[in-house]
Design a protein around this motif. Structure first.
Motif, PDB file in Angstrom:
ATOM      1  N   GLY A 208      22.226  21.104 -14.920  1.00  0.00           N
ATOM      2  CA  GLY A 208      21.487  22.220 -15.504  1.00  0.00           C
ATOM      3  C   GLY A 208      22.158  22.806 -16.722  1.00  0.00           C
ATOM      4  O   GLY A 208      21.898  23.967 -17.079  1.00  0.00           O
ATOM      5  N   ARG A 244      15.901  15.381 -18.498  1.00  0.00           N
ATOM      6  CA  ARG A 244      16.132  16.810 -18.248  1.00  0.00           C
ATOM      7  C   ARG A 244      14.899  17.440 -17.616  1.00  0.00           C
ATOM      8  O   ARG A 244      15.021  18.205 -16.649  1.00  0.00           O
ATOM      9  N   ARG A 248      14.569  19.094 -13.799  1.00  0.00           N
ATOM     10  CA  ARG A 248      14.078  20.471 -13.606  1.00  0.00           C
ATOM     11  C   ARG A 248      12.813  20.518 -12.776  1.00  0.00           C
ATOM     12  O   ARG A 248      12.372  21.588 -12.369  1.00  0.00           O
TER      13      ARG A 248
END
Length: 250
Positions: A208, A244, A248
């Protein structure tokens, strides 16, 4: 401590079909297999590991730690690896290191360790294998140099790593280093560097990190953002931006 006690303390590990895994690995004389809990205690082992430790039965190994059954210096290395795998959630792959033959003489092996997670994603232990390469330490001292080169690449992937300089410092030609890498790891030193950099980039994205993709690329040793993106997509099937978003849950 018997296995049932360990299982009562680690129900997530209990859910794994350890008996089936043990039976599978018991048939492999050149591969040691083990499962450990978060405290580094052996939960499951095969007979090859029992022999390496100079013991007679699995019961003598279950519930004990590496420090209790291996020479101290080797055990400290094994436990540091375990801690890193459990704390970081990152698997250890094709790690060249010393182990013990049944005669208690030292030899070379390739070790793999991977974290074990419960249904909520929490790490509850690790599983690993150690494959015997059949190379006694005193008969193949050059493998210590290869192990040192591999360790240097893994630790310094973010820097400008010169393969020629590493080979020269080890007193070996680059061509010989590359041949030995292919024989042991089945890939070249440059491929190990690429794997180390991409693995670090994936770990940063998965953590993250708020850094931009360009900043992550630079932190992992890339000076060319486009080259990083191409290699990342070739390795994962996704661009860094897509990876990414995937991490998420977007």
């Amino acid at each position: 401590m018997d296995m049932s006690t360990l299982f009562s303390e680690a129900p997530a590990i209990r859910a794994v079909q350890l008996a089936s895994l043990e039976a599978l690995f018991d048939a492999l004389n050149d591969v040691a297999f083990f499962v450990k809990d978060r405290e580094g205690r052996y939960v499951s082992v095969n007979t090859t590991l029992v022999r390496r430790c100079g013991l007679r039965s699995k019961d003598q190994l279950i519930g004990r730690t590496a420090l209790e059954v291996h020479p101290r210096l080797l055990a400290q290395t094994y436990e540091a690896q375990d801690r890193h795998v459990i704390d970081s959630g990152t698997a250890l792959k094709k790690h060249l290191e010393l182990h013990l033959y049944p005669s208690r003489a030292r030899g070379w092996c390739l070790t793999h360790k991977t974290p074990l997670r419960d249904e909520n994603g929490a790490i509850v232990g690790l599983a690993g294998t150690s494959q015997d390469l059949g190379l006694a330490d005193e008969l193949h001292p050059v493998y210590r140099k290869i192990a040192d080169i591999a360790a240097h690449i893994r630790a310094n992937y973010h820097a400008n790593v010169s393969m020629e300089e590493l080979a020269s410092n080890a007193g070996l030609s680059l061509s010989r280093v590359e041949r030995l890498f292919q024989r042991v790891f089945h890939y070249s030193p440059r491929q190990l560097l690429l794997q180390s950099r991409l693995g670090a980039a994936m770990a940063l994205i998965e953590s993250g990190s708020k850094n931009s993709i360009a900043q992550i690329a630079y932190a992992c040793g890339y000076t060319d953002h486009s080259a990083f993106s191409r290699q990342f997509k070739s390795h994962t099937g996704m661009s860094p931006v897509q990876y990414r978003a995937h991490c998420r849950g977007d």
